[in-house]
Write a protein that holds these residues in place. Structure first.
Motif, PDB file in Angstrom:
ATOM      1  N   SER A  96      -6.459  -5.118   5.959  1.00 32.49           N
ATOM      2  CA  SER A  96      -6.754  -3.846   5.279  1.00 32.49           C
ATOM      3  C   SER A  96      -8.253  -3.641   5.111  1.00 32.49           C
ATOM      4  O   SER A  96      -8.962  -4.515   4.617  1.00 32.49           O
ATOM      5  CB  SER A  96      -6.058  -3.810   3.919  1.00 32.49           C
ATOM      6  OG  SER A  96      -4.664  -3.751   4.123  1.00 32.49           O
ATOM      7  N   GLY A 131       0.808  -1.214   0.000  1.00 37.71           N
ATOM      8  CA  GLY A 131       0.000   0.000   0.000  1.00 37.71           C
ATOM      9  C   GLY A 131       0.843   1.268   0.000  1.00 37.71           C
ATOM     10  O   GLY A 131       2.074   1.221  -0.085  1.00 37.71           O
ATOM     11  N   ILE A 139      -1.348  -3.486   2.672  1.00 36.34           N
ATOM     12  CA  ILE A 139      -1.939  -2.306   2.032  1.00 36.34           C
ATOM     13  C   ILE A 139      -2.133  -1.167   3.047  1.00 36.34           C
ATOM     14  O   ILE A 139      -1.564  -0.105   2.909  1.00 36.34           O
ATOM     15  CB  ILE A 139      -3.273  -2.676   1.339  1.00 36.34           C
ATOM     16  CG1 ILE A 139      -3.041  -3.835   0.346  1.00 36.34           C
ATOM     17  CG2 ILE A 139      -3.851  -1.452   0.626  1.00 36.34           C
ATOM     18  CD1 ILE A 139      -4.303  -4.400  -0.291  1.00 36.34           C
ATOM     19  N   TYR A 156      -6.852   0.773  -4.369  1.00 36.12           N
ATOM     20  CA  TYR A 156      -6.729  -0.076  -3.178  1.00 36.12           C
ATOM     21  C   TYR A 156      -8.054  -0.745  -2.844  1.00 36.12           C
ATOM     22  O   TYR A 156      -8.105  -1.918  -2.470  1.00 36.12           O
ATOM     23  CB  TYR A 156      -6.185   0.731  -1.993  1.00 36.12           C
ATOM     24  CG  TYR A 156      -4.834   1.323  -2.309  1.00 36.12           C
ATOM     25  CD1 TYR A 156      -3.734   0.503  -2.550  1.00 36.12           C
ATOM     26  CD2 TYR A 156      -4.653   2.697  -2.429  1.00 36.12           C
ATOM     27  CE1 TYR A 156      -2.487   1.027  -2.889  1.00 36.12           C
ATOM     28  CE2 TYR A 156      -3.420   3.238  -2.759  1.00 36.12           C
ATOM     29  CZ  TYR A 156      -2.342   2.391  -2.992  1.00 36.12           C
ATOM     30  OH  TYR A 156      -1.119   2.913  -3.325  1.00 36.12           O
TER      31      TYR A 156
END
Lengths: 243, 243
Positions: free
Chosen positions: B172, B57, B135, B149
């Motif tokens: 995440s 990320g 992430i 994302y």
């Protein structure tokens, strides 16, 4: 196959070049961690905290010792660090100052920054079964200059056999290529942790000494480029004991 | 006792304050190393190289993933890194650029820097038995913004059960304090490595998941200050498996 001093310096330089992108902070963290892991693996005792006296020199070998001290403390050891010329060194290289700060403020480790008298140094040595020599590394060239480091090394030689002497990367005072030549102070460590790869002088270790390697920075591609035979680390291990 | 998001952020900030002296490079190196060690400990196989797809990320959680990829490669795994927005991120934070440089130039690891189409991402997921979600970490607050994302996380949810999903520090999309709340994308990792200390949302892991902690930055003094009960790491171990 062992590294000579020229190749060791070149590898270090290239690891930190823009091409390969390693930073000093990363390399020193992993190097110092390897030192602590190997010392812990070799000398771990369940009988309470183990005191260890770590002598840090003026350059990166000293920095490795500072990082090693922190990880040993985290592993349950009781390190005391002797870091002569600390004020001058940390002014010149602020990262070393940060390393000292972490030792003192986060972990409550005593860092001796002033130069100890011969008597006081003797008292510390008498008080420890383990002494780490992280004074000079692969860039040292004999003869050793007169002054505090030379006095410390002489003191360590004088006290041989009274404690386990553990050297980081190169026994301080030894010629990296030729070992303990006549004009070198004759330290005789019980333990050596080579960083990145063993140097030529490691073949002069005394018969019953222990030899580890740590700092797995050399990829197979890099090994080929520098004609290095990769060490056979266990998968997932950061250190290797060398027969 | 588990950390809430406020305390986690405060601890991270204070570790890197001039008072305690840690640098981002050091913390990220040790954090990413812990991720690799725990993944290797849990899923190591002797049957040849193991492929692993690491999704990094935009922030420090992504950086941990980059470091993790390097150590996994050193341990004998075959990582591929997916690092969307890499050019923008590494321009903003040059250290991330150095991490990528090391991966590519030293270790020959493929780092995918452009945004993959849904189809191409699916092909990569189909090709891997292990996928790392690095992430978002402890500073993420739902809802997740629309964009690359969010699309990746939805894809991971859609593919649940097809590979082992390994999350770094926080799954995440989860709220760090409340876990997988209704407005969060419901990732359900098989493995979580908490960094520094487990967060509140770790109690929402599914029953058969595996939970490790790594990043031994908290001294006893620091633990007392932040009212944290130290984890009972084995002496010399950098990671701990939590029951």
């Amino acid at each position: 196959m062992l590294l000579n001093s020229t190749k060791a310096a070149l590898i270090d330089k290239i690891l930190m070049s823009p091409e390969y992108g390693y930073t000093l902070e990363q390399l020193m963290e992993l190097a110092g961690l390897s030192c602590a892991l190997s010392i812990n693996q070799e000398y771990f005792s369940n009988q309470g905290n183990q005191k260890i006296f770590i002598i840090a020199g003026p350059g990166n070998n000293g920095g490795d010792g500072l990082v090693c001290a922190r990880h040993l403390k985290i592993f349950g050891w009781e390190p005391i660090v002797y870091y002569p010329n600390a004020e001058k060194l940390t002014t010149k290289q602020p990262f070393f100052g940060s390393l000292v700060k972490t030792l003192e403020e986060m972990y409550g480790i005593c860092v001796i920054k002033e130069t100890l008298s011969a008597e006081k140094l003797q008292t510390h040595l008498d008080d420890h079964k383990f002494v780490v020599d992280s004074i000079f590394g692969f860039s040292f060239k004999p003869p050793m200059k007169q002054g505090v480091y030379q006095e410390i090394v002489e003191k360590l030689v004088e006290n041989e056999g009274k404690f386990k002497l553990l050297s980081i990367d190169s026994p301080s005072g030894w010629d990296v290529d030729k070992g303990p030549t006549s004009n070198c102070h004759k330290l005789d460590p019980d333990f050596l942790i080579s960083l990145t790869y063993p140097k030529l002088n490691s073949k002069f270790l005394k018969p019953n000494s222990v030899h580890y390697c740590g700092g797995r920075f050399i990829s197979s591609k890099f090994a080929e480029k520098f004609e290095i035979i990769p060490l056979n680390y266990d998968k997932g291990s950061l250190i290797i004991k060398i027969d």
